[in-house]
Each structure stands twice: as structure tokens, then as C-alpha cells.
Design a protein around this motif. Structure first.
Motif, mmCIF file in Angstrom:
data_model
loop_
_atom_site.group_PDB
_atom_site.id
_atom_site.type_symbol
_atom_site.label_atom_id
_atom_site.label_comp_id
_atom_site.label_asym_id
_atom_site.label_seq_id
_atom_site.Cartn_x
_atom_site.Cartn_y
_atom_site.Cartn_z
ATOM 1 N N THR A 9 -10.228 -4.977 -47.973
ATOM 2 C CA THR A 9 -10.291 -4.525 -46.592
ATOM 3 C C THR A 9 -9.002 -3.802 -46.223
ATOM 4 O O THR A 9 -7.918 -4.253 -46.582
ATOM 5 N N CYS A 10 -9.133 -2.705 -45.507
ATOM 6 C CA CYS A 10 -7.970 -1.916 -45.094
ATOM 7 C C CYS A 10 -7.028 -2.763 -44.251
ATOM 8 O O CYS A 10 -7.453 -3.559 -43.431
ATOM 9 N N ALA A 11 -5.740 -2.580 -44.469
ATOM 10 C CA ALA A 11 -4.751 -3.394 -43.747
ATOM 11 C C ALA A 11 -4.116 -2.628 -42.599
ATOM 12 O O ALA A 11 -3.073 -3.018 -42.104
ATOM 13 N N TYR A 12 -4.711 -1.538 -42.163
ATOM 14 C CA TYR A 12 -4.116 -0.813 -41.033
ATOM 15 C C TYR A 12 -4.708 -1.216 -39.687
ATOM 16 O O TYR A 12 -4.173 -2.083 -39.025
ATOM 17 N N CYS A 13 -5.805 -0.621 -39.272
ATOM 18 C CA CYS A 13 -6.199 -0.844 -37.875
ATOM 19 C C CYS A 13 -7.331 -1.852 -37.728
ATOM 20 O O CYS A 13 -7.892 -2.340 -38.690
ATOM 21 N N GLY A 14 -7.683 -2.132 -36.487
ATOM 22 C CA GLY A 14 -8.679 -3.150 -36.172
ATOM 23 C C GLY A 14 -10.114 -2.777 -36.489
ATOM 24 O O GLY A 14 -11.033 -3.555 -36.233
ATOM 25 N N VAL A 15 -10.344 -1.575 -37.039
ATOM 26 C CA VAL A 15 -11.705 -1.259 -37.471
ATOM 27 C C VAL A 15 -12.042 -2.089 -38.719
ATOM 28 O O VAL A 15 -13.162 -2.553 -38.885
ATOM 29 N N GLY A 16 -11.058 -2.290 -39.568
ATOM 30 C CA GLY A 16 -11.280 -3.167 -40.722
ATOM 31 C C GLY A 16 -12.228 -2.585 -41.757
ATOM 32 O O GLY A 16 -13.157 -3.248 -42.219
ATOM 33 N N CYS A 17 -11.986 -1.364 -42.165
ATOM 34 C CA CYS A 17 -12.866 -0.703 -43.128
ATOM 35 C C CYS A 17 -12.824 -1.388 -44.494
ATOM 36 O O CYS A 17 -11.763 -1.790 -44.962
ATOM 37 N N ALA A 18 -13.993 -1.465 -45.122
ATOM 38 C CA ALA A 18 -14.059 -1.997 -46.480
ATOM 39 C C ALA A 18 -13.788 -0.865 -47.462
ATOM 40 O O ALA A 18 -14.282 0.253 -47.293
ATOM 41 N N PHE A 19 -12.984 -1.168 -48.466
ATOM 42 C CA PHE A 19 -12.633 -0.177 -49.479
ATOM 43 C C PHE A 19 -12.857 -0.738 -50.861
ATOM 44 O O PHE A 19 -12.746 -1.945 -51.079
ATOM 45 N N LYS A 20 -13.124 0.163 -51.795
ATOM 46 C CA LYS A 20 -13.017 -0.207 -53.198
ATOM 47 C C LYS A 20 -11.645 0.252 -53.656
ATOM 48 O O LYS A 20 -11.323 1.441 -53.544
ATOM 49 N N SER A 44 -13.931 6.498 -43.797
ATOM 50 C CA SER A 44 -12.537 6.064 -43.787
ATOM 51 C C SER A 44 -11.710 7.034 -42.966
ATOM 52 O O SER A 44 -12.203 8.074 -42.530
ATOM 53 N N CYS A 45 -10.440 6.699 -42.774
ATOM 54 C CA CYS A 45 -9.507 7.662 -42.180
ATOM 55 C C CYS A 45 -8.338 7.852 -43.128
ATOM 56 O O CYS A 45 -8.203 7.161 -44.129
ATOM 57 N N VAL A 46 -7.457 8.765 -42.766
ATOM 58 C CA VAL A 46 -6.362 9.152 -43.657
ATOM 59 C C VAL A 46 -5.462 7.965 -44.014
ATOM 60 O O VAL A 46 -4.896 7.910 -45.106
ATOM 61 N N LYS A 47 -5.363 6.979 -43.126
ATOM 62 C CA LYS A 47 -4.453 5.876 -43.411
ATOM 63 C C LYS A 47 -5.001 4.985 -44.529
ATOM 64 O O LYS A 47 -4.369 4.809 -45.563
ATOM 65 N N GLY A 48 -6.194 4.450 -44.311
ATOM 66 C CA GLY A 48 -6.739 3.541 -45.317
ATOM 67 C C GLY A 48 -7.063 4.245 -46.623
ATOM 68 O O GLY A 48 -6.890 3.702 -47.710
ATOM 69 N N ARG A 49 -7.542 5.467 -46.525
ATOM 70 C CA ARG A 49 -8.003 6.197 -47.693
ATOM 71 C C ARG A 49 -6.837 6.645 -48.573
ATOM 72 O O ARG A 49 -6.896 6.603 -49.789
ATOM 73 N N HIS A 89 -8.527 4.506 -33.713
ATOM 74 C CA HIS A 89 -9.644 3.813 -34.379
ATOM 75 C C HIS A 89 -10.617 4.843 -34.927
ATOM 76 O O HIS A 89 -11.790 4.886 -34.547
ATOM 77 N N PRO A 90 -10.103 5.678 -35.828
ATOM 78 C CA PRO A 90 -10.832 6.897 -36.195
ATOM 79 C C PRO A 90 -12.234 6.671 -36.758
ATOM 80 O O PRO A 90 -13.134 7.451 -36.445
ATOM 81 N N VAL A 91 -12.410 5.651 -37.543
ATOM 82 C CA VAL A 91 -13.733 5.483 -38.148
ATOM 83 C C VAL A 91 -14.755 5.051 -37.099
ATOM 84 O O VAL A 91 -15.910 5.491 -37.113
ATOM 85 N N PHE A 92 -14.305 4.244 -36.146
ATOM 86 C CA PHE A 92 -15.222 3.923 -35.050
ATOM 87 C C PHE A 92 -15.479 5.180 -34.210
ATOM 88 O O PHE A 92 -16.603 5.426 -33.761
HETATM 89 S S1 SF4 Z 1 -10.133 3.382 -39.453
HETATM 90 FE FE1 SF4 Z 1 -8.578 3.980 -40.966
HETATM 91 S S2 SF4 Z 1 -6.851 2.613 -40.559
HETATM 92 FE FE2 SF4 Z 1 -8.620 1.770 -39.511
HETATM 93 S S3 SF4 Z 1 -9.432 0.266 -40.943
HETATM 94 FE FE3 SF4 Z 1 -10.514 2.200 -41.277
HETATM 95 S S4 SF4 Z 1 -9.417 3.270 -42.898
HETATM 96 FE FE4 SF4 Z 1 -8.094 1.632 -42.119
#
Ligand code: SF4
Ligand code: SF4
Ligand code: SF4
Ligand code: FES
Lengths: 961, 80
Positions: A249-260, A284-289, A419-422
Motif C-alpha cells: 500500500t502506498c505510504a503517501y496520502c490518505g487515498v491508500g492506493c494498492a501497488f505491486k 496512481s499518482c506521481v508520488k506513489g507510482r 488526493h489525486p487518485v480520488f
Molecule cells: S493518490 Fe498518490 S499518494 Fe495517494 S495513495 Fe495513491 S499513489 Fe499514493
């Protein structure tokens, strides 16, 4: 390994076209096999679900089909020709053949054309092993290419390497349009187009610009969609293809995107958004990706260190020595100043399990309740306000619920940046026709962006949220727009009537409030009518609501609106806080507030205390402990002298930096556990290396109450995960904790917390993620809350009287400063500043309206001094009409900007959440940095020298041992 | 702790509850809030201030609330 989610499998199946949700099912025959799928499904997807993968190039299941490559042709009995299976929907009784000699030769012909204009450097191509063009050449049995390369081709086009994370190599592009659709449909940015026609048609960013000069926000959706090496991660170009992957799980924002996390041994090759992750569904967004390089940055602290005074050089020591020293200092301080003289801070960036352990250590080993979390400075009013009105300190919906909204109201939030992905989900719904109300002092991107325009933008003056919300309520009550039935059935009657009478007062009318809010009454009335009568209406709000002197009041006013219009308890509606950090929700859930044990139960509740006392074998204090700002005050008072601070940078993120620094300097032992020498660590006596989210197991809980697994993909760089360090410290304080794995900590949380009773790692593996409450009544979790009944029984309307903030503008401080953040940087920036994300935002700027700038002789890009009642700092100015005259804005991603040197200690009346969003300031052009900045630079340099001296000793120690 | 700040915080709590139509509820809620969210040393200091300075600068509703429900604010700490 669970049979539901094979989290280690690297391949995710591509069904070719998106799933269709439809009540009616259709049965057809594909290659002689019966298949039943929802109406509207493509033949391609129906076949894929039956295990037949029709060759394809331009289709992928994240975007709508386009039908351009002609590789997916099929034969349908009784129909002429060879329809494309990606664009042809299924029909009952249809008989489809996916393979025949004719189809084979047609497909081979298509492939031959593609390959005749494609470089044949497959062996040295970065996509080798992950290229759909190669795959299709194989599938179609292409053996020769009859057309030579002598003719016109695109093989010599230049590569665009402007983006720091991916390249665009047009010579490899097959113009399948997947990237263009991904940018439009998935991300909603519309940065890509196909320019030119026929043979000349090429993908281009912006107006034939390099990617970095275009509107591109580097979300990676196009890279993900591209079947070839045209759009390719630079990390893959450097490292080659990964060999295994782990879902996390992404460690940046509160959207909490799942990643491989796609790996090669212990090395991350790339992070790819996980399609089965329910928070992000493959986006995803630029931070988590892309911005994960900080995890292996050379600035990582790898040795425990101690020093007696903060002016001494750091001394690298063993883990044992550091922890023993910390424990003995804490004991000494308690002996000298009393039990309540020390405390701890839980990080909203660490896992639930780690947070739980820190609060347990404070309550059980320190023996007091002096524990708090950085949620104090962002969403504590949400916890308070929603608990009072609805009965639970959490948002009410899933993110996906927005797909059912007819009206979306966004208050004090800037989701496209924070909260870009939301935001991408929201924009998708808006493009489908949902109406939008934006309440924000700034002209945020949502107000107008490609294919999205707010129906109402209420550009209020900062600090007047409660006035606007009361005015909206006034219109709903006095124009007869109340959901009477819902209210009668679901809400407390007496409180409702009191509230109704209150908001109906003429002084709460939009006309009466106009002067205060600066928003025309007509706009307010229109927005209120739309919200109350437009169908499913959902409210999304952010820190622009909570970080005010009346933050808690505004949260309650929002809940009032939702109850008054019956917009709660089903899909498409609700009250939704957009959380800042990845685990703000979780850190609050697991008891990191000084007045609450896990599950939001007050420490004065003796039944709850009994439960924990039995489980932990200690007495728990029945009185609330100190909140972060109270800790600082008590430190200056000499009654709070020791602090354990895990993964939180209070010096940079808390208001009135100079006050915080003075408080920390007054303390006798500060233990900082972090991955970098952050600003707080410069005041520390013990430095314990932290571990990044890639180095540990645990869970995060996002803004939808969704608990997701964080999985360890590499060993901790400094030897221990954060939870292990807390265990070791507690042991040295005489309170042993016996955990061998974070799953056991979660088991303990589940045992002691009714809303978590059904949560376990096994179930998380099985379901992928779980939205709490999860217990016997809701074994699969609870996507939507308050469905038939509010958690507190009846919903409670609360009177929300507007009170102007004390932070008033005057002749001396005539402007209001408000703060926010940008997409590419994350909070205090400790992580993102150590990545290429700086290319988008390399310094904090002061945004100011051209009119205010002209009055003061400020030019775009010039230095300006910003002075408030607390302090002053110097930034460069950016002139923009996004600002309303009288309001200036800045971000707080760089410590040297000192944005919090200017913010004041003024705070929310109920929770002490700082009023970051309103500071009265004066702004003037200058030529040099402020006094504070000069001092900061000196202090910063000294602290780094003290650190580098220690690192050198550590290096020699290693060599000699 | 900085007394001005404590007075300021207490007053803001008072202002919020002052808007409630039922005065007795408001008094109770003010004290409830202080009891639930203020650490004992903050409450002790506020009480001491009330006694010594006669509540100077505190809003009348805060003074009244504390006078009415004072016993609720005294600490029930367990000893360890
Ligand atoms: S929106 Fe971006 S920063 Fe937030 S959890 Fe998803 S990838 Fe991470
Ligand atoms: S990275 Fe995202 S925003 Fe940029 S072009 Fe690709 S899809 Fe569009
Ligand atoms: S860049 Fe990739 S996705 Fe876009 S058109 Fe070219 S091959 Fe297709
Ligand atoms: S995949 Fe169907 S036309 Fe390209």
C-alpha cells in the motif's frame, strides 16, 4: 497463499475491455463453449473470462475500446465480415469463433504492417519480456516482413526524456491510442492527443511539447497502458524487467492506493498500481507510482546515535546502547519531574500496529496518557465533529460511491493535488454529468479543468466556513427543502428543532452573511438548492475545513447539512473527510489520542479501561493526557521533559516554529525515530533509525476506513522495523511485549476493539482489504456506514454559531495567508524532496493576486518578506489570479521556507488543531532572507556537521570491527 | 503553562456552547468538555486561576459553568 489474491503473481490478467455492471445476463457461445456475462460486455471480455485470449493491441481493460488495430477480429455465425471483438457487444445465442485460417491470415497481415514500421532491436529493448507487440507477433505466427525499411518510416524519431521517470520513444509507437484514452478516461488530464493524420499521426503531449512542458501530471496511467516500449519507466530501462512482485500500500496520502512492488531480489524496479486494489482500482499518482527513491536515499540514517546536549556531536552507538540510554533517561526524568513529565507521538505515516504499540507503551510503560499523533494538526476536528453528530469518527462512504453521486460538494479540499487518485474518480463522475459545488477561497483546479466545470464556486474569505455552512442550512430550512421523513425517523427530535430554529434566524441568511463571507447570497442560495434537491449529494472536505479556529464546528455543520437533506446512509451520498497522510484514519482508530483508547473509547470509561488493564496487566490513568500543543506549553513550563517521537516532524509541521523549537530545546530527552535527520531530530538526544514502508509488515487504514496490508519487500536498512524498536524500548523500560510478527499485534487490536473484532491478516489476504467496522454483524466489513441507523443511535444536529477568528486583519497585517500543498510534494517533503519530484516544485512560493502585488511593488519571481504576529520569512512571489485579492497562499514543503514560522498557535476550540488556514500577514518586497532563515541555515549546517562527524566515526567503527 | 493561552482556550469552548438554547445544558457541556479533553494539570491551573484572579478575562459563562460543576473537574488519578 490465499486462493483469492495471489499477491505474488506478477501478471494480472487483462480482459481487454472494462467490466460492465448490469442486472441482466446474456448467454452466448464462444468456440463452442457457453459463456454467460452481463449485458453490454464485449465479445473480447466474454472470451477472456472463459479463458480464451483473443489477440489484441489497442484494447486494454482500463479504458473503453477503440477498435483501431484490427487484430481482435472474430467470426460470428450469421454475420458478414470480421467484426472487432473489442467493440462488439455480446448478444444472446451468438456463436463466435475466435480462430480460423482466414482470421489467422488477416491478423498476420496486420502484424506485418506494424512490424514493418517498428525497430527490430527487441533483444536490447527495455520492454523485452513485457511487450505486447512481441507477444502478438508470436501469437499471430509472424515469420517474415515483406515490406522493407527503405520506404517512409518513423524509425528515426527523437526520444523525449524530459520526464524524470519515464521516456517517450515515438519511434516505437504503434499509435494504438491506449495512452491517450488512459490520460483522458483514467486520469482525466487530457494531456495527450494524436496529432497529424494517416501515416503522419503521432502521439503528442500538449501542443507537440516535451512531456515536462505539457499539462502532464506524471500519473503514469499512459505508461501503464502502453503495450510497447514507447512509454517506459526509466527504472526499467536501467534495471531491466522485475522477477517477482509483492502487493503493498502506498505510504503517501490518505487515498491508500494498492501497488505491486515489482522487484529484483531486494531491489524495487518499479511500483505499479494494482488493479484489484479497491481504493484505486489500478490508478496512481506521481508520488506513489514514481517517488519511492527516497527509501534508498543516501541520507537515510542507518546507525543509532546519542548525545547529551543538542550542541554535542552525534555519537554512533549500538542499538542496545541507544535504547538503554533512552530508557534510562526517561526513567530519570520521571523520577525527577513525575510520572506525567514524558510522553510519545504516534506517526500517521507508520502502520496501525506501530501506532498501537507506541500508545500502548505510553499508557502501560510510561504510565500516563501523554500520547498524541500528527492527526492533531490535521483531522482531529473530524474525529470530534463526526463523533458528536453521527457517532463515529470516520467518513461514511467508499471512494467508489462517488460514481453514484448526482451532486458533489467539495469544501476546503484540493483533491487534484492532494488526493489525486480520488480526484480522477470524481472527475470521471463529473464528466458523466454530476453537478459540482466548490467552496474554497482559491480558484482550485477543480473549479475549471478539461471537461469539468463547477456549477457553483463559492470563493469565501478564509475563516468563514461556518458562516457559509449555516447560510446553506438557512436556505434549506427556510425554503422547505428539509428531508422531513428522514429527520423524523433517524434524528434526535429536540436537537433538530433547536438547530432548525437557530439556522432559520435572519442573521444566518445568505444575505446577512454576505458581508462576512464575501460570497453573494444568490450563489449561496443556488448551491443550497442544488445540494438539497439535486439527487444523491455527497460532501468531500479537507484540511480547509478542519484547520481553523472553528474546525470542529464546521465539521458538525457539514454533518448537519447531510442529515437535514437525508444524504447519508446509502451509495452516492455521505460526509467524506479527505485525509492527509496515509494512516491518519488508522492512527486515530488505534488509540493515539490522549483521551481515547483504541476504538475511540474515552479513558474515563471504566469498562474499557478494565478490558485493557486486564490484557496489558497494568493500571491505566482515567484522565486525558496532553495533546501535542499542550506538550509544548508544558515543556516551556518545566513539567514535560521527555518525548518519544516516532516518524513525525513536529518542528517543521507544527505552527509557530520558534515556539516549538523553544519548547523542544527546554526538554531533557527527545528520542526521534525517523528515516532521515528531520527538523525535529536536530533537537534530539537519541536518534533511532526508522524503516520505510518497504521494509516492514503491517497495515494502513485509508480515508474510507479501508485496512490494507503493507508488505515487507526488503529487509530494514538499519536492522529493525519501527515496531521492533518500540518493543525493545518498552522492554528496557521494564514492560516486556512479546510479539514476533505484526499480525499478532493486529490480533490484539481485534481482540480489544469491537469495530476491529473480525480483522486478521488471514482475512486481509483473503479479501484484499477490509473497511471497518468488521465484526460478527459485518464479517466482510462495512463499505457504507449509518445505513439504517446512526452509530450513535439517532443522529444529532448541533448548533453551529459562526464566530470570527481572533486572527483579524489590521492595518499592520492586512492580508490573510492560507496554506496548502501541491501534487508533487508531500507534506514536510522529507520523502518527496529526496526524489526527482523536485523538478515540478523546487521551492515554496507565495501566491499573490496581481492587484495586491502591484500595490506593494512586488514582481513575479521577486523576493518578498511575509510577516505575521509570530514571525517572518522570505519567499519568492508568484502572481496569480487564482487568488482573491486580500488572500495570499503558500505551501510548506521546504523547511527553509519557514512557512510555519509565520503561522500562529491559534487553534480549534475543541481539539487544538492549529488554524493553519488563516494567518494575518503583511507582504513586502525585499532583497535577502529573513533573520529566522539566516539562523536556520546556520543551525542546519551545524547539525549536519554534527551528523556527518558521527557517520564518519560509524564508518571507521565498521571497518575496524 | 501559559495562563493567557488557557484562558483563551477556555473562552473559546465557552463561546461555542453559549449558542445552545438551554443554558443548563451549556454549563454542563462546557465542564464536560474540559473534563474530557483537558489534561489534569491544565484544569488544575485553570481552577487555581479562577480562585486567585477571580476569573479575570474568563467569560462569565465559563466561570459560571466551573462554579456549578466544579467537583467534576477535580482529578481522580489512580496511583501507581
Ligand atoms: S493518490 Fe498518490 S499518494 Fe495517494 S495513495 Fe495513491 S499513489 Fe499514493
Ligand atoms: S503520465 Fe498521466 S497525465 Fe501524463 S500523459 Fe500520462 S496519463 Fe496523462
Ligand atoms: S505511446 Fe504506447 S499506448 Fe500510446 S499510442 Fe503509442 S504504443 Fe499506443
Ligand atoms: S484490440 Fe480490438 S481493434 Fe484493437
Amino acid at each position: 497463499m490465499s486462493k483469492y489474491y495471489d499477491v505474488l503473481s506478477i501478471e494480472e490478467k487483462d480482459f481487454g475491455t472494462p467490466a460492465h455492471i448490469s442486472g441482466s445476463l446474456v448467454t452466448l457461445e464462444i468456440d463452442g463453449m457457453a459463456v454467460t456475462v452481463p449485458e453490454g460486455t464485449s465479445i473480447m471480455r466474454a472470451a477472456a473470462e472463459r479463458g480464451v485470449n483473443v489477440p489484441k493491441l489497442c484494447a486494454t481493460d482500463s479504458v473503453e475500446p477503440f477498435g483501431s488495430c484490427r487484430l481482435c477480429l472474430v467470426e460470428i455465425e450469421g454475420r458478414k465480415g470480421y467484426p472487432a471483438s473489442c467493440t462488439t457487444p455480446v448478444a444472446p445465442g451468438m456463436k463466435v469463433h475466435t480462430q480460423s485460417p482466414k482470421l489467422q491470415s488477416l491478423r498476420k497481415g496486420v502484424m506485418e504492417l506494424y512490424i514493418s514500421d517498428h525497430p527490430l532491436d527487441c533483444l536490447t529493448c527495455a520492454a523485452n519480456g513485457d511487450c505486447e507487440l512481441q507477444d502478438m507477433a508470436g501469437v499471430t505466427g509472424l515469420r517474415e516482413v515483406r515490406y522493407g525499411y527503405e520506404g517512409e518510416n518513423h524509425l528515426n524519431l527523437k526520444k523525449d526524456e524530459s520526464n524524470p521517470y519515464f521516456t517517450f520513444d515515438s519511434s516505437k509507437c504503434i499509435v494504438c491510442n491506449r495512452c491517450v484514452r488512459a490520460c483522458a478516461e483514467t486520469q482525466g488530464t487530457y494531456a495527450l492527443t494524436i496529432s497529424g493524420r494517416g501515416f503522419d499521426s503521432r502521439v503528442s503531449a500538449g501542443q507537440d511539447q516535451p512531456f515536462m512542458a505539457s499539462e502532464c501530471v506524471s500519473c503514469g496511467a499512459c505508461v501503464q497502458a502502453c503495450p510497447t516500449a514507447t512509454l517506459q519507466e526509466k527504472s526499467v530501462i536501467t534495471l531491466g524487467q522485475p522477477e517477482h512482485s509483492v502487493v503493498t500500500t502506498c505510504a503517501y496520502c490518505g487515498v491508500g492506493c494498492a501497488f505491486k512492488a515489482e522487484m529484483k531480489g531486494n531491489e524495487v524496479v518499479r511500483m505499479v498500481p494494482y488493479k484489484n486494489g479497491l481504493a484505486n482500482e489500478g490508478h496512481s499518482c506521481v508520488k506513489g507510482r514514481f517517488a519511492w527513491g527516497y527509501a534508498t536515499h543516501k541520507d537515510r540514517i542507518l546507525n543509532p546515535m546519542i548525545r547529551r546536549r543538542i550542541t554535542d556531536p552525534w555519537q554512533a552507538v549500538s542499538w542496545d546502547e541507544a535504547l538503554t540510554y533512552a530508557a534510562s533517561e526517561f526513567k530519570r526524568i520521571q523520577q525527577k519531574y513525575g510520572r506525567d513529565s514524558i510522553g510519545g507521538i504516534v506517526s500517521s505515516r507508520c502502520t496501525n500496529e506501530e501506532g498501537y504499540l507506541v500508545q500502548k507503551m505510553v499508557r502501560a510503560a510510561f504510565g500516563n496518557n501523554n500520547v498524541d499523533t500528527c492527526a492533531r494538526v490535521c483531522h482531529s476536528p473530524t474525529g470530534y465533529g463526526l463523533k458528536q453528530t453521527l457517532g463515529e469518527s470516520a467518513g461514511t462512504q467508499t471512494f467508489k460511491s462517488v460514481a453514484h453521486s448526482d451532486v458533489i460538494m467539495v469544501i476546503g479540499a484540493n483533491p487534484t493535488d492532494a488526493h489525486p487518485v480520488f480526484a480522477s474518480r470524481m472527475k470521471k463522475r463529473l464528466r458523466e454529468g454530476a453537478k459540482l459545488i466548490v467552496i474554497d477561497p482559491r480558484h482550485t483546479d477543480l473549479v475549471r479543468s478539461p471537461h469539468v466545470e463547477a456549477d457553483f464556486h463559492l470563493p469565501l474569505k478564509p475563516g468563514t466556513n461556518v458562516a457559509i455552512l449555516s447560510a446553506l442550512a438557512h436556505v434549506i430550512v427556510t425554503e422547505g427543502l428539509l428531508a422531513n421523513e428522514f429527520i423524523a425517523e433517524r434524528c434526535e427530535d429536540k436537537a433538530f428543532r433547536q438547530w432548525r430554529d437557530f439556522v432559520a434566524h435572519p442573521e444566518n441568511s445568505p444575505e446577512a452573511m454576505q458581508e462576512t463571507t464575501g460570497v453573494s447570497a444568490e450563489l449561496v442560495r443556488g448551491a443550497a438548492r442544488l445540494y438539497a434537491t439535486g439527487g444523491n449529494a455527497a460532501i468531500y472536505y479537507g484540511l480547509g475545513v478542519t484547520e481553523h479556529a472553528q474546525g470542529s464546528t464546521a465539521v458538525m455543520a457539514i454533518a448537519n447539512l447531510a442529515m437535514a437533506t437525508g444524504n447519508i446512509g446509502r451509495e452516492g451520498v455521505g460526509v467524506n473527510p479527505l485525509r492527509g497522510q496515509n494512516n491518519v484514519q488508522g492512527s486515530c482508530d488505534i488509540g493515539s489520542f490522549p483521551h481515547e483508547l483504541p476504538g475511540y473509547r474515552h479513558v474515563s470509561d471504566s469498562a474499557t479501561r478494565d478490558l485493557f488493564e486486564q490484557a496489558w496487566g497494568v493500571n491505566i490513568q482515567p484522565e486525558p493526557g496532553l495533546r501535542i500543543p499542550n506538550m509544548f506549553d508544558a515543556a516551556l513550563d518545566g513539567s514535560f521533559m521527555g518525548l518519544y517521537c516516532q516518524g513525525e516532524d513536529i518542528v517543521q509541521s507544527d505552527p509557530n516554529t520558534q515556539h516549538v523549537a523553544a519548547a523542544l530545546s527546554a526538554m531533557e530527552c527527545i528520542v526521534v525515530q525517523d528515516i532521515f535527520l528531520n527538523e525535529t531530530a536536530m533537537y534530539a538526544h537519541v536518534l533511532l533509525p526508522g524503516s520505510s514502508f518497504l521494509e516492514k509488515d503491517g497495515t494502513f487504514t485509508n480515508a474510507e476506513r479501508r485496512i490494507s496490508r503493507v508488505r515487507k519487500v526488503m529487509p530494514p536498512k538499519a536492522g529493525f522495523a519501527d515496531w521492533e524498536v518500540t518493543v525493545e524500548l518498552a522492554r528496557r523500560l521494564g514492560y516486556p511485549m512479546n510479539y514476533t510478527h505484526p499480525s499478532e499485534i493486529m490480533d490484539e487490536i481485534a481482540l480489544l476493539t469491537p469495530t476491529f473484532r473480525g480483522v486478521s491478516y488471514a482475512k486481509l489476504d483473503q479479501l484484499g482489504s477490509i473497511q471497518w467496522p468488521c465484526n460478527d454483524e459485518a464479517p466482510q466489513g462495512t463499505p457504507i456506514m449509518h445505513v439504517d441507523e446512526f452509530v450513535r443511535g439517532k443522529g444529532k444536529f448541533i448548533i453551529t454559531q459562526y464566530v470570527a477568528t481572533d486572527e483579524k486583519i489590521t492595518r499592520k497585517f492586512p492580508l490573510i495567508l492560507t496554506t496548502g500543498r501541491v501534487l508533487s510534494q508531500y507534506n514536510v517533503g522529507a520523502q518527496t524532496r529526496r526524489t526527482e519530484n523536485n523538478q515540478w516544485h523546487e521551492q515554496d512560493l507565495l501566491e499573490i493576486h496581481p492587484h495586491d502585488a502591484e500595490e506593494r511593488g512586488i514582481s513575479d519571481g521577486g523576493w518578498v518578506n511575509i510577516q505575521s504576529r509570530s514571525g517572518e520569512t522570505v519567499l519568492r512571489a508568484k502572481l496569480t489570479e487564482r487568488m482573491q485579492p486580500g488572500v495570499v497562499y503558500t505551501t510548506f514543503h521546504f523547511p527553509e521556507s519557514g512557512a510555519n514560522v509565520i503561522t500562529t498557535e491559534n487553534s480549534d476550540w475543541a481539539t487544538n488543531c492549529p488554524e493553519y488556514k488563516v494567518t494575518a500577514v503583511q507582504v513586502m518586497p525585499v532583497h535577502e532572507p529573513s533573520e529566522w532563515q539566516k539562523q536556520y541555515t546556520r543551525f542546519n549546517r551545524v547539525q549536519h556537521e554534527l551528523l556527518s562527524r558521527a557517520s564518519q566515526t560509524a564508518a571507521t567503527d565498521h571497518l575496524s570491527s | 503553562m501559559d495562563m493567557n493561552n488557557l484562558v483563551h482556550m477556555a473562552n473559546k469552548i465557552g463561546v461555542f456552547f453559549e449558542a445552545m438554547p438551554d443554558h443548563n445544558d451549556a454549563l454542563r457541556d462546557i465542564v464536560d468538555h474540559l473534563h474530557k479533553f483537558w489534561e489534569p494539570r491544565m484544569r488544575r491551573q485553570l481552577l487555581a486561576y479562577l480562585d486567585s484572579e477571580n476569573g479575570k478575562d474568563l467569560l462569565p459563562i465559563v466561570v459560571e459553568a466551573i462554579h456549578t460543576h466544579r467537583n467534576q473537574l477535580s482529578q481522580k488519578n489512580q496511583s501507581i
